[in-house]
Design a protein around this motif. Structure first.
Motif, PDB file in Angstrom:
ATOM      1  N   TYR A 282       1.206  -1.561  -0.514  1.00  0.00           N
ATOM      2  CA  TYR A 282       0.098  -0.328  -0.125  1.00  0.00           C
ATOM      3  C   TYR A 282       0.681   1.460  -0.132  1.00  0.00           C
ATOM      4  CZ  TYR A 282      -4.058  -3.028   0.916  1.00  0.00           C
ATOM      5  OH  TYR A 282      -4.379  -3.966   0.771  1.00  0.00           O
ATOM      6  N   LEU A 283       0.726   2.003  -1.165  1.00  0.00           N
ATOM      7  CA  LEU A 283       1.649   3.369  -1.225  1.00  0.00           C
ATOM      8  C   LEU A 283       0.750   4.349  -1.137  1.00  0.00           C
ATOM      9  CD1 LEU A 283       4.480   3.403  -1.859  1.00  0.00           C
ATOM     10  CD2 LEU A 283       4.071   3.482  -4.368  1.00  0.00           C
ATOM     11  N   LEU A 284       1.056   5.459  -0.128  1.00  0.00           N
ATOM     12  CA  LEU A 284       0.581   6.407   0.098  1.00  0.00           C
ATOM     13  C   LEU A 284       0.944   7.982  -0.818  1.00  0.00           C
ATOM     14  CD1 LEU A 284      -0.300   5.875   3.553  1.00  0.00           C
ATOM     15  CD2 LEU A 284      -1.433   4.891   1.574  1.00  0.00           C
ATOM     16  N   HIS A 285       0.011   8.657  -0.874  1.00  0.00           N
ATOM     17  CA  HIS A 285       0.738   9.708  -1.780  1.00  0.00           C
ATOM     18  C   HIS A 285       1.850  10.938  -0.800  1.00  0.00           C
ATOM     19  CE1 HIS A 285      -3.068  12.180  -0.891  1.00  0.00           C
ATOM     20  NE2 HIS A 285      -3.681  11.049  -1.191  1.00  0.00           N
ATOM     21  N   GLY A 286       1.472  12.332  -1.176  1.00  0.00           N
ATOM     22  CA  GLY A 286       1.839  12.980  -0.041  1.00  0.00           C
ATOM     23  C   GLY A 286       0.796  14.400   0.093  1.00  0.00           C
ATOM     24  N   TRP A 287       1.312  15.234   1.058  1.00  0.00           N
ATOM     25  CA  TRP A 287       0.811  16.946   1.165  1.00  0.00           C
ATOM     26  C   TRP A 287       0.131  16.932  -0.025  1.00  0.00           C
ATOM     27  CZ3 TRP A 287       0.995  21.658   0.784  1.00  0.00           C
ATOM     28  CH2 TRP A 287      -0.227  22.305   0.663  1.00  0.00           C
ATOM     29  N   SER A 288      -1.400  17.191  -0.633  1.00  0.00           N
ATOM     30  CA  SER A 288      -1.922  18.409  -1.389  1.00  0.00           C
ATOM     31  C   SER A 288      -1.736  17.140  -3.013  1.00  0.00           C
ATOM     32  CB  SER A 288      -1.314  19.316  -1.790  1.00  0.00           C
ATOM     33  OG  SER A 288       0.527  18.507  -2.783  1.00  0.00           O
ATOM     34  N   GLY A 289      -1.507  16.133  -2.579  1.00  0.00           N
ATOM     35  CA  GLY A 289      -1.053  14.777  -3.320  1.00  0.00           C
ATOM     36  C   GLY A 289      -2.882  14.059  -3.580  1.00  0.00           C
ATOM     37  N   ASN A 290      -3.098  13.075  -4.315  1.00  0.00           N
ATOM     38  CA  ASN A 290      -3.975  12.173  -4.970  1.00  0.00           C
ATOM     39  C   ASN A 290      -3.717  11.007  -5.134  1.00  0.00           C
ATOM     40  OD1 ASN A 290      -4.057  11.861  -7.795  1.00  0.00           O
ATOM     41  ND2 ASN A 290      -4.699  13.761  -7.474  1.00  0.00           N
ATOM     42  N   TYR A 291      -4.877   9.726  -5.270  1.00  0.00           N
ATOM     43  CA  TYR A 291      -4.295   8.373  -5.310  1.00  0.00           C
ATOM     44  C   TYR A 291      -3.675   8.608  -6.857  1.00  0.00           C
ATOM     45  CZ  TYR A 291      -7.809   8.999  -8.975  1.00  0.00           C
ATOM     46  OH  TYR A 291      -8.732   9.492 -10.105  1.00  0.00           O
ATOM     47  N   SER A 292      -3.617   9.283  -7.783  1.00  0.00           N
ATOM     48  CA  SER A 292      -3.376   8.842  -9.022  1.00  0.00           C
ATOM     49  C   SER A 292      -1.519   9.751  -9.351  1.00  0.00           C
ATOM     50  CB  SER A 292      -3.389   9.357  -9.927  1.00  0.00           C
ATOM     51  OG  SER A 292      -3.669  10.845 -10.269  1.00  0.00           O
ATOM     52  N   ASN A 293      -1.056  10.031  -7.878  1.00  0.00           N
ATOM     53  CA  ASN A 293       0.271  10.491  -8.168  1.00  0.00           C
ATOM     54  C   ASN A 293       1.167   9.754  -8.349  1.00  0.00           C
ATOM     55  OD1 ASN A 293      -0.275  13.664  -5.527  1.00  0.00           O
ATOM     56  ND2 ASN A 293      -0.827  13.911  -7.581  1.00  0.00           N
ATOM     57  N   TRP A 294       1.521   8.487  -7.688  1.00  0.00           N
ATOM     58  CA  TRP A 294       2.654   7.988  -7.497  1.00  0.00           C
ATOM     59  C   TRP A 294       2.249   7.106  -9.368  1.00  0.00           C
ATOM     60  CZ3 TRP A 294       7.262   6.910  -5.307  1.00  0.00           C
ATOM     61  CH2 TRP A 294       6.916   6.888  -4.430  1.00  0.00           C
ATOM     62  N   ILE A 295       1.573   7.062 -10.017  1.00  0.00           N
ATOM     63  CA  ILE A 295       1.993   5.694 -11.391  1.00  0.00           C
ATOM     64  C   ILE A 295       2.186   6.939 -12.284  1.00  0.00           C
ATOM     65  CG2 ILE A 295      -0.544   6.453 -11.760  1.00  0.00           C
ATOM     66  CD1 ILE A 295       1.967   4.078 -12.566  1.00  0.00           C
ATOM     67  N   SER A 296       1.599   8.520 -12.424  1.00  0.00           N
ATOM     68  CA  SER A 296       1.285   9.660 -13.094  1.00  0.00           C
ATOM     69  C   SER A 296       3.175  10.146 -13.069  1.00  0.00           C
ATOM     70  CB  SER A 296       0.841  10.943 -13.297  1.00  0.00           C
ATOM     71  OG  SER A 296       0.734  11.507 -11.874  1.00  0.00           O
ATOM     72  N   LYS A 297       3.612   9.760 -11.363  1.00  0.00           N
ATOM     73  CA  LYS A 297       5.119  10.315 -11.886  1.00  0.00           C
ATOM     74  C   LYS A 297       5.528   9.304 -11.950  1.00  0.00           C
ATOM     75  CE  LYS A 297       4.545  14.854 -10.286  1.00  0.00           C
ATOM     76  NZ  LYS A 297       4.147  16.323 -10.944  1.00  0.00           N
ATOM     77  N   VAL A 298       5.362   8.487 -12.107  1.00  0.00           N
ATOM     78  CA  VAL A 298       6.539   6.423 -11.782  1.00  0.00           C
ATOM     79  C   VAL A 298       5.993   5.534 -12.086  1.00  0.00           C
ATOM     80  CG1 VAL A 298       8.325   5.621 -10.316  1.00  0.00           C
ATOM     81  CG2 VAL A 298       7.593   8.028  -9.457  1.00  0.00           C
ATOM     82  N   PRO A 299       5.824   6.183 -14.092  1.00  0.00           N
ATOM     83  CA  PRO A 299       5.207   5.007 -14.233  1.00  0.00           C
ATOM     84  C   PRO A 299       5.795   3.488 -14.535  1.00  0.00           C
ATOM     85  CG  PRO A 299       6.071   6.952 -15.748  1.00  0.00           C
ATOM     86  CD  PRO A 299       6.259   7.475 -14.484  1.00  0.00           C
ATOM     87  N   GLU A 300       7.056   3.822 -13.974  1.00  0.00           N
ATOM     88  CA  GLU A 300       7.752   2.613 -13.602  1.00  0.00           C
ATOM     89  C   GLU A 300       7.308   1.272 -12.904  1.00  0.00           C
ATOM     90  OE1 GLU A 300      11.068   5.240 -15.251  1.00  0.00           O
ATOM     91  OE2 GLU A 300       9.058   5.627 -13.996  1.00  0.00           O
ATOM     92  N   LEU A 301       6.728   1.630 -12.083  1.00  0.00           N
ATOM     93  CA  LEU A 301       5.880   1.175 -11.063  1.00  0.00           C
ATOM     94  C   LEU A 301       5.293   0.183 -11.583  1.00  0.00           C
ATOM     95  CD1 LEU A 301       3.667   3.554  -8.384  1.00  0.00           C
ATOM     96  CD2 LEU A 301       5.726   1.598  -8.395  1.00  0.00           C
ATOM     97  N   LYS A 302       4.245   0.007 -13.060  1.00  0.00           N
ATOM     98  CA  LYS A 302       3.854  -1.580 -13.929  1.00  0.00           C
ATOM     99  C   LYS A 302       4.661  -2.351 -13.808  1.00  0.00           C
ATOM    100  CE  LYS A 302       2.479   1.745 -17.075  1.00  0.00           C
ATOM    101  NZ  LYS A 302       1.924   2.487 -18.162  1.00  0.00           N
ATOM    102  N   GLU A 303       5.916  -1.819 -14.054  1.00  0.00           N
ATOM    103  CA  GLU A 303       7.349  -2.583 -14.998  1.00  0.00           C
ATOM    104  C   GLU A 303       8.034  -2.999 -13.349  1.00  0.00           C
ATOM    105  OE1 GLU A 303      10.411  -0.601 -16.578  1.00  0.00           O
ATOM    106  OE2 GLU A 303       8.965   0.046 -18.476  1.00  0.00           O
ATOM    107  N   TRP A 304       7.927  -2.473 -11.880  1.00  0.00           N
ATOM    108  CA  TRP A 304       8.610  -3.192 -10.480  1.00  0.00           C
ATOM    109  C   TRP A 304       7.185  -4.253 -10.280  1.00  0.00           C
ATOM    110  CZ3 TRP A 304       9.851   2.625  -9.043  1.00  0.00           C
ATOM    111  CH2 TRP A 304      11.137   2.722  -9.765  1.00  0.00           C
ATOM    112  N   ALA A 305       5.941  -3.907 -10.173  1.00  0.00           N
ATOM    113  CA  ALA A 305       4.864  -4.765  -9.767  1.00  0.00           C
ATOM    114  C   ALA A 305       5.550  -6.209 -10.275  1.00  0.00           C
ATOM    115  CB  ALA A 305       4.153  -4.175 -10.119  1.00  0.00           C
ATOM    116  N   ALA A 306       5.734  -6.091 -11.513  1.00  0.00           N
ATOM    117  CA  ALA A 306       6.493  -7.001 -12.218  1.00  0.00           C
ATOM    118  C   ALA A 306       7.305  -8.215 -11.476  1.00  0.00           C
ATOM    119  CB  ALA A 306       5.790  -7.002 -13.611  1.00  0.00           C
ATOM    120  N   GLN A 307       8.064  -7.008 -11.663  1.00  0.00           N
ATOM    121  CA  GLN A 307       9.582  -7.418 -11.165  1.00  0.00           C
ATOM    122  C   GLN A 307       9.383  -8.122  -9.847  1.00  0.00           C
ATOM    123  OE1 GLN A 307      12.457  -4.049 -11.716  1.00  0.00           O
ATOM    124  NE2 GLN A 307      14.396  -5.562 -10.395  1.00  0.00           N
TER     125      GLN A 307
END
Length: 269
Positions: free
Chosen positions: A63-88
């Protein structure tokens, strides 16, 4: 001497095999879902991003939490590599929405902000019901950046039956030094009348109530970050309390370049 040499070879072999297993991702890209989770505690629907490797079952969850003033889409929009890292790293990654400034606790002054209940109970319940997860605490981790770093450690210590591992990146871990910033007074109330709340809800003090089951803990902060001193203070206090953890500090500030680099270490951990 021979026994020591054989032991060394065994250790090297173990870590080589472990590294090889981690480096072999599941076939195909990860699927990125945007789901709606209903919060009974707050009486509203809240969005979350779920990143799931294709063709995988019985997976641990981060469970990966965003920071102040952010939202649920921050991580995937800022770090799209998460799609690869989840599989790796063979895990589902869930990014729940923590509102603009919830700080991930149940506000004692505003019933519309019950994000400790939402992230600590409701979201894991939804994910376990709708995704192929390993439904045990040792297969659930929680981490986040800044406000989310505070939230991750706060929730892990207060919900040790839910989470078995926790991390924080540049976490705002001492709310007593941030009383008049980041909407914290809106969540905890008057800074003088309710000054004790700022100590009670700070990770710096929450860690004093160690859970019976040990947590796997990793956190870090850049040395140019305004939150560096409070992270160092939490590290030193954990050392004093005998709480096992992995702490590091590196060059860097309070920005996405630092968090993207930091997350790779935490995923491996």
């Amino acid at each position: 001497m021979r026994k020591q040499f054989l032991a060394f070879i065994s250790i090297v072999s173990f870590y080589s095999a472990t590294a090889q297993a981690v480096a072999e991702p599941f076939p195909g890209p990860s699927v990125v879902d945007t789901v709606t989770v209903h919060s009974e505690a707050m009486g509203k629907d809240i969005r979350c991003v779920v990143i799931k490797p294709v063709g995988a079952d019985s997976l641990p969850v981060l469970y990966l939490l965003h920071g102040w003033s952010g939202n649920y889409s921050n991580w995937i929009s800022k770090v799209p590599e998460l799609k690869e890292w989840a599989a790796q790293f063979r895990m589902i990654i869930v990014c729940p929405d923590g509102a603009y400034s919830s700080w991930y606790f149940d506000s004692p002054t505003d019933p519309a902000f019950r994000y400790e209940t939402f992230v600590g109970t409701e979201v894991p319940g939804f994910i376990d019901a709708h995704y192929p997860t390993l439904r045990r605490r040792t297969a659930r981790a929680i981490s986040g950046l800044s406000m989310g770093g505070h939230g991750a450690l706060f929730l892990a210590f207060r919900h040790p039956l839910v989470f078995g591992a926790a991390g924080s990146m540049s976490g705002g871990l001492d709310l007593t030094t941030l009383k008049n910033k980041y909407d914290i007074s809106k969540r905890l109330g008057d800074t003088v009348k309710y000054s004790s709340r700022y100590r009670e809800y700070s990770v710096l003090n929450v860690i004093e109530k160690k859970p019976a089951d040990s947590l796997a803990i990793i956190f870090d902060c850049g040395i140019s970050d305004a939150f560096y001193k409070m992270n160092l203070a939490v590290h030193q206090k954990m050392m004093k309390l005998g709480i096992r953890h992995d702490y590091s500090e590196r060059p860097g500030g309070h920005d996405w370049a630092y968090w993207k680099n930091s997350l790779k270490y935490q995923l491996l951990f």
